[in-house]
Design an enzyme around this catalytic site. Structure first.
Site, PDB file in Angstrom:
ATOM      1  N   LYS A  11       0.794  -1.231   0.000  1.00  0.00           N
ATOM      2  CA  LYS A  11       0.000   0.000   0.000  1.00  0.00           C
ATOM      3  C   LYS A  11       0.828   1.283   0.000  1.00  0.00           C
ATOM      4  CE  LYS A  11      -4.435  -1.286   0.156  1.00  0.00           C
ATOM      5  NZ  LYS A  11      -5.456  -0.748  -0.750  1.00  0.00           N
ATOM      6  N   SER A  63       0.579 -10.062  -0.881  1.00  0.00           N
ATOM      7  CA  SER A  63       0.402  -8.610  -0.840  1.00  0.00           C
ATOM      8  C   SER A  63       0.613  -7.975   0.527  1.00  0.00           C
ATOM      9  CB  SER A  63      -0.995  -8.238  -1.356  1.00  0.00           C
ATOM     10  OG  SER A  63      -1.997  -8.892  -0.591  1.00  0.00           O
TER      11      SER A  63
END
Length: 403
Positions: free
Chosen positions: A53, A303
């Site tokens: 992110k 992720s």
């Protein structure tokens, strides 16, 4: 709607130099043997803040004017976007305010605050926190940093696609966990512009799968409810910008069960020595569910790795159960001395380890002179579980498996 261009992703790559880590792409021997083709893991769980992110958040906030940054930024997140925004804002010299759901994992909450953000807990879901963050932006003039639905965010996440192509030029399939679609949309924008024959596949949790119905409908649809351990991809409705990218560029969307997510997380811990959160393991779950399905070499994006230790304990137990490493049984035995000992001896001879035992005479299903023994066993896998049950039944025990 104009999609994010390759030039824009390359510009984001230059901007992020020295800010984000060039995360490793590691060959997984166990997945290669399962698939019969090389399978590599893109370890964004090792990224700064513990997830991908930071890439999109930094590009988005850097794109603001000095006057905009002076008013601060505001975001909403279950944790990973919160940390990315908090660190990016700190690096760029502006104040960050973050709204998180009341059930946000404590480690993510503490980490977000440690990067200097002011954190408010609001609502039970990310969507409720998102609404409150937008109200805050309207009231204060702070710039709202959407977790996925902005071209700068998508461009930032797309830099992962560039890295994979540099690290593995021969890649034929890339699997990416998806919630709102910023990551899979960005990766697809980069990859399809350079290597259009490479398949990009998104993976969602079954119990928070908004993409399949939205794509079938032709526009974003809101899910009435979501229940998944993969909080990082539990997004109730895709964005308009990400929908345009995913519908145009992503080859397929798969869904995986809670059991598959648990099994994938356990695989990361046991065999890859990697700490990965449930959302971060979604792409690996699809690989485990569909051996041999994807043309290789295959790249799997892990992720994120920001997992609450208490949730990790629960998921490990769930994953062990899903993998056949735990076996819960109820066995009827005669109510006479030595019966329990004989049963436990038999189980020990079969190679199962008894974790706990409950012995009761109170059950409406019992015949006179019977007791029921509830057992939790540690086993070596699904075949071993079946062997234990079959053997006990063959020697005369009435056995039922418990979920």
């Amino acid at each position: 709607m104009e999609l994010v261009s390759l030039d824009r992703i390359h510009a984001a790559r230059k901007l992020l130099a020295g800010v984000v880590r060039h995360t490793p792409l590691e060959l997984s021997g166990v997945l290669e043997r399962l698939h019969g083709t090389p399978v590599y893991l893109k370890c964004e769980n090792l990224q700064r803040t513990g997830s991908f992110k930071l890439r999109g958040a930094y590009v988005r906030i850097h794109g603001l004017s000095e006057e905009q940054r002076s008013r601060g930024v505001v975001a909403a997140s279950a944790g990973n976007h919160a940390q990315g925004v908090a660190l990016a804002a700190s690096l760029l010299g502006c104040q960050a305010t973050v709204y998180m759901p009341t059930g946000a994992p404590l480690p993510k909450l503490a980490a977000t605050r440690s990067y200097g953000a002011e954190v408010h807990l609001h609502g039970a879901t990310v969507d409720e926190a998102l609404h409150e963050a937008k109200l805050f932006a309207e009231k204060t003039g702070a710039e709202f940093i959407h977790p996925f639905d902005h071209v700068d965010v998508i461009a930032g996440q797309g830099t992962i696609g560039l890295e994979i192509l540099e690290q593995l030029p021969e890649v034929r399939t890339i699997l990416v966990g998806c919630g709102g679609g910023g990551l899979v949309g960005g990766v697809a924008a980069a990859v399809k512009a350079i290597k259009p024959d490479c398949r990009v596949i998104g993976v969602q949790a079954e119990q928070a799968a908004t993409w399949p119905p939205s794509l079938a409908h032709g526009s974003p649809l809101k899910l009435p409810e979501m229940h998944t351990i993969a909080d990082g991809i539990a997004v109730g409705i895709p964005g308009e910008v990400t929908f345009a990218h995913v519908s145009e560029l992503v080859d397929d969307i798969l869904t995986v069960s809670e059991e598959s997510l648990s099994r994938a997380l356990l695989m990361c811990l046991e065999r890859q020595k990697l700490v990965v959160e449930p959302a971060g393991a979604a792409a690996m779950a699809a690989v485990l569910d569909h051996p041999g399905r994807f043309p290789g070499p295959v790249a799997v994006v892990l992720s994120g790795g920001n997992v609450d230790p208490l949730l990790l304990l629960h998921v490990i137990q769930h994953g062990l159960n899903a993998a056949g490493r735990y076996l819960s049984l109820r066995v009827r035995v005669p109510d006479k001395p030595g019966s329990l000992g004989a049963l436990l001896t038999r189980i020990g001879a079969l190679g199962a380890n008894v974790l706990d035992v409950e012995h009761t005479r109170v059950s409406g299903a019992l015949a006179l002179g019977e007791v029921v023994v509830a057992l939790n066993l540690e086993t070596r896998g699904a075949e071993h579980c079946q062997q234990v049950v079959t053997t006990l039944r063959q020697v005369g025990y009435t056995v039922s498996r418990q979920l």
